[in-house]
Design a protein around this motif. Structure first.
Motif, PDB file in Angstrom:
ATOM      1  N   MET A 103      -0.742  -0.116   1.945  1.00 28.78           N
ATOM      2  CA  MET A 103      -0.517   0.461   1.040  1.00 28.78           C
ATOM      3  C   MET A 103      -1.089  -0.640  -0.020  1.00 28.78           C
ATOM      4  O   MET A 103      -1.348  -1.806   0.157  1.00 28.78           O
ATOM      5  CB  MET A 103       1.220   0.491   0.534  1.00 28.78           C
ATOM      6  CG  MET A 103       1.495   0.964  -0.679  1.00 28.78           C
ATOM      7  SD  MET A 103       3.190   0.766  -0.934  1.00 28.78           S
ATOM      8  CE  MET A 103       3.473  -0.779  -1.243  1.00 28.78           C
ATOM      9  N   GLY A 104      -1.734  -0.077  -1.174  1.00 26.87           N
ATOM     10  CA  GLY A 104      -2.103  -0.918  -2.240  1.00 26.87           C
ATOM     11  C   GLY A 104      -1.656  -0.544  -3.430  1.00 26.87           C
ATOM     12  O   GLY A 104      -1.358   0.634  -3.803  1.00 26.87           O
ATOM     13  N   LYS A 105      -1.300  -1.357  -4.527  1.00 28.27           N
ATOM     14  CA  LYS A 105      -0.878  -1.260  -5.785  1.00 28.27           C
ATOM     15  C   LYS A 105      -1.875  -2.278  -6.623  1.00 28.27           C
ATOM     16  O   LYS A 105      -2.041  -3.314  -6.403  1.00 28.27           O
ATOM     17  CB  LYS A 105       0.456  -1.725  -5.834  1.00 28.27           C
ATOM     18  CG  LYS A 105       1.640  -0.793  -5.188  1.00 28.27           C
ATOM     19  CD  LYS A 105       3.087  -1.209  -5.174  1.00 28.27           C
ATOM     20  CE  LYS A 105       3.626  -1.681  -6.282  1.00 28.27           C
ATOM     21  NZ  LYS A 105       4.876  -2.241  -6.266  1.00 28.27           N
ATOM     22  N   LEU A 106      -2.016  -1.539  -7.735  1.00 29.49           N
ATOM     23  CA  LEU A 106      -2.971  -2.287  -8.674  1.00 29.49           C
ATOM     24  C   LEU A 106      -2.126  -1.740 -10.298  1.00 29.49           C
ATOM     25  O   LEU A 106      -1.971  -0.975 -10.614  1.00 29.49           O
ATOM     26  CB  LEU A 106      -4.460  -1.778  -8.734  1.00 29.49           C
ATOM     27  CG  LEU A 106      -5.306  -2.418  -9.805  1.00 29.49           C
ATOM     28  CD1 LEU A 106      -5.311  -3.872  -9.529  1.00 29.49           C
ATOM     29  CD2 LEU A 106      -6.552  -1.788  -9.812  1.00 29.49           C
ATOM     30  N   LEU A 146      -1.249  -5.682  -1.607  1.00 29.34           N
ATOM     31  CA  LEU A 146      -1.908  -5.085  -0.559  1.00 29.34           C
ATOM     32  C   LEU A 146      -0.951  -5.306   0.673  1.00 29.34           C
ATOM     33  O   LEU A 146      -0.747  -6.655   1.005  1.00 29.34           O
ATOM     34  CB  LEU A 146      -3.494  -5.348  -0.251  1.00 29.34           C
ATOM     35  CG  LEU A 146      -4.426  -5.229  -1.254  1.00 29.34           C
ATOM     36  CD1 LEU A 146      -5.697  -5.960  -0.943  1.00 29.34           C
ATOM     37  CD2 LEU A 146      -4.619  -3.734  -1.489  1.00 29.34           C
ATOM     38  N   SER A 147      -0.631  -4.396   1.541  1.00 32.34           N
ATOM     39  CA  SER A 147       0.296  -4.497   2.421  1.00 32.34           C
ATOM     40  C   SER A 147      -0.237  -3.791   3.635  1.00 32.34           C
ATOM     41  O   SER A 147      -0.729  -2.622   3.589  1.00 32.34           O
ATOM     42  CB  SER A 147       1.577  -4.678   2.341  1.00 32.34           C
ATOM     43  OG  SER A 147       1.993  -3.381   1.962  1.00 32.34           O
ATOM     44  N   TYR A 177       0.448  -8.956   4.216  1.00 32.34           N
ATOM     45  CA  TYR A 177       0.351  -8.846   2.704  1.00 32.34           C
ATOM     46  C   TYR A 177      -0.442  -9.656   2.131  1.00 32.34           C
ATOM     47  O   TYR A 177      -0.484 -10.892   2.333  1.00 32.34           O
ATOM     48  CB  TYR A 177       1.718  -8.361   2.135  1.00 32.34           C
ATOM     49  CG  TYR A 177       2.617  -9.447   1.974  1.00 32.34           C
ATOM     50  CD1 TYR A 177       2.266 -10.700   0.989  1.00 32.34           C
ATOM     51  CD2 TYR A 177       3.946  -9.543   2.614  1.00 32.34           C
ATOM     52  CE1 TYR A 177       3.266 -11.387   0.615  1.00 32.34           C
ATOM     53  CE2 TYR A 177       4.919 -10.596   2.344  1.00 32.34           C
ATOM     54  CZ  TYR A 177       4.439 -11.659   1.258  1.00 32.34           C
ATOM     55  OH  TYR A 177       5.430 -12.486   1.260  1.00 32.34           O
ATOM     56  N   MET A 178      -1.000  -9.255   0.943  1.00 30.29           N
ATOM     57  CA  MET A 178      -1.576 -10.192  -0.055  1.00 30.29           C
ATOM     58  C   MET A 178      -1.082  -9.787  -1.508  1.00 30.29           C
ATOM     59  O   MET A 178      -1.012  -8.678  -1.780  1.00 30.29           O
ATOM     60  CB  MET A 178      -3.228 -10.161  -0.220  1.00 30.29           C
ATOM     61  CG  MET A 178      -3.801 -10.551   1.116  1.00 30.29           C
ATOM     62  SD  MET A 178      -5.424 -10.309   1.238  1.00 30.29           S
ATOM     63  CE  MET A 178      -6.138  -9.519  -0.227  1.00 30.29           C
ATOM     64  N   LYS A 179      -0.647 -10.793  -2.141  1.00 29.95           N
ATOM     65  CA  LYS A 179      -0.203 -10.525  -3.590  1.00 29.95           C
ATOM     66  C   LYS A 179      -0.543 -11.497  -4.525  1.00 29.95           C
ATOM     67  O   LYS A 179      -0.737 -12.645  -4.273  1.00 29.95           O
ATOM     68  CB  LYS A 179       1.719 -10.742  -3.564  1.00 29.95           C
ATOM     69  CG  LYS A 179       2.302  -9.698  -2.596  1.00 29.95           C
ATOM     70  CD  LYS A 179       3.596  -9.797  -2.453  1.00 29.95           C
ATOM     71  CE  LYS A 179       4.418  -8.888  -1.867  1.00 29.95           C
ATOM     72  NZ  LYS A 179       5.859  -9.225  -2.035  1.00 29.95           N
ATOM     73  N   TYR A 180      -0.982 -10.759  -5.711  1.00 28.47           N
ATOM     74  CA  TYR A 180      -1.809 -11.604  -6.724  1.00 28.47           C
ATOM     75  C   TYR A 180      -0.924 -11.020  -7.972  1.00 28.47           C
ATOM     76  O   TYR A 180      -1.052  -9.888  -8.433  1.00 28.47           O
ATOM     77  CB  TYR A 180      -3.018 -11.130  -6.955  1.00 28.47           C
ATOM     78  CG  TYR A 180      -3.929 -12.223  -8.109  1.00 28.47           C
ATOM     79  CD1 TYR A 180      -3.950 -13.473  -8.009  1.00 28.47           C
ATOM     80  CD2 TYR A 180      -4.353 -11.445  -9.261  1.00 28.47           C
ATOM     81  CE1 TYR A 180      -4.632 -14.256  -9.056  1.00 28.47           C
ATOM     82  CE2 TYR A 180      -4.701 -12.292 -10.169  1.00 28.47           C
ATOM     83  CZ  TYR A 180      -5.009 -13.597 -10.137  1.00 28.47           C
ATOM     84  OH  TYR A 180      -5.399 -14.205 -11.214  1.00 28.47           O
ATOM     85  N   THR A 202      -0.329 -15.033   0.523  1.00 32.73           N
ATOM     86  CA  THR A 202      -0.696 -13.972   1.801  1.00 32.73           C
ATOM     87  C   THR A 202       0.377 -14.428   2.846  1.00 32.73           C
ATOM     88  O   THR A 202       0.661 -15.594   3.028  1.00 32.73           O
ATOM     89  CB  THR A 202      -2.109 -14.352   2.161  1.00 32.73           C
ATOM     90  OG1 THR A 202      -2.107 -15.888   2.317  1.00 32.73           O
ATOM     91  CG2 THR A 202      -2.921 -14.033   1.016  1.00 32.73           C
ATOM     92  N   ARG A 203       0.514 -13.256   3.768  1.00 30.14           N
ATOM     93  CA  ARG A 203       1.650 -13.657   4.985  1.00 30.14           C
ATOM     94  C   ARG A 203       0.992 -12.858   5.903  1.00 30.14           C
ATOM     95  O   ARG A 203       0.480 -11.260   5.749  1.00 30.14           O
ATOM     96  CB  ARG A 203       2.883 -13.025   4.540  1.00 30.14           C
ATOM     97  CG  ARG A 203       3.831 -12.846   5.895  1.00 30.14           C
ATOM     98  CD  ARG A 203       5.257 -12.459   5.446  1.00 30.14           C
ATOM     99  NE  ARG A 203       5.812 -13.397   4.570  1.00 30.14           N
ATOM    100  CZ  ARG A 203       7.229 -13.324   4.594  1.00 30.14           C
ATOM    101  NH1 ARG A 203       7.904 -12.211   4.680  1.00 30.14           N
ATOM    102  NH2 ARG A 203       7.825 -14.333   3.699  1.00 30.14           N
ATOM    103  N   ILE A 204       1.089 -13.054   7.305  1.00 22.22           N
ATOM    104  CA  ILE A 204       0.632 -12.422   8.469  1.00 22.22           C
ATOM    105  C   ILE A 204       1.664 -12.655   9.494  1.00 22.22           C
ATOM    106  O   ILE A 204       2.155 -13.634   9.409  1.00 22.22           O
ATOM    107  CB  ILE A 204      -0.588 -13.103   8.875  1.00 22.22           C
ATOM    108  CG1 ILE A 204      -1.801 -12.755   7.904  1.00 22.22           C
ATOM    109  CG2 ILE A 204      -0.967 -12.425  10.329  1.00 22.22           C
ATOM    110  CD1 ILE A 204      -3.089 -13.531   8.575  1.00 22.22           C
TER     111      ILE A 204
END
Length: 181
Positions: free
Chosen positions: A22-25, A37-38, A59-62, A89-91
């Protein structure tokens, strides 16, 4: 006013492999350019005749910090801090054996420009990176009506003065479960 665009790609019904991305902008408003982004990948297999679920994701979050972390006025506290966007960022990976009541999860997280409350209770932004590593083991045991749930978490922060975490957390619950007739 904010306007977010979102897209998701997933396969949820499969016997071997499922996934979700999933992606959100943010495309309009004061948070323009923020994104998330997750993703998650999961598979099922047999291990010693027990069904096992393996899962990996991250995920990556900005994201822009909350308005009240930047600007606040009251009788006791006042601040107007221009803050940079936080980048996280998390893995993670998970091994789950439901028949045995066993679950193990390991996570690595990187936090850049983390906003935290200092010792004066004022929001402050750390200028660098903070890494957090954690491992979580859960075990449910049952014998007749006697049940025992255990949860053990080990975690480490690279900056314990900014992000203090307990090294070890233990939860244990012993109980009786049954029906009265």
């Amino acid at each position: 006013n904010l306007l977010w665009g979102c897209v998701e790609l997933s396969k949820q019904q499969a016997s071997v492999l499922t996934y979700s991305v999933m992606g959100k902008l943010c495309i309009l408003g004061e948070d323009i350019g923020n994104y998330e982004l997750s993703g998650k990948l999961q598979t099922n297999l047999l291990l010693w005749k027990h069904p096992v679920q393996l899962q990996a994701g991250g995920y990556m979050k900005y994201l822009m910090p909350d308005y009240f972390l930047e600007t606040y006025y009251s009788n006791h506290f006042n601040w107007n801090n221009p803050l940079k966007n936080e980048y996280k960022t998390r893995i993670y990976g998970t091994l789950d054996i439901p028949e045995l009541g066993f679950r193990f999860n390991a996570t690595v997280e990187n936090l850049n420009h983390l906003v935290y409350f200092n010792t004066s209770a004022i929001p402050t932004q750390h200028s660098g990176n903070i890494q957090v590593v954690s491992a979580n083991w859960k075990q449910h045991l049952a014998w007749g009506i006697l049940n025992w749930d255990n949860d053990l978490v080990y975690q480490v922060s690279s900056q314990p003065d900014i992000l203090p975490l307990p090294d070890l957390t233990v939860y244990s619950n012993l109980y009786v479960k049954g029906t009265l007739s």
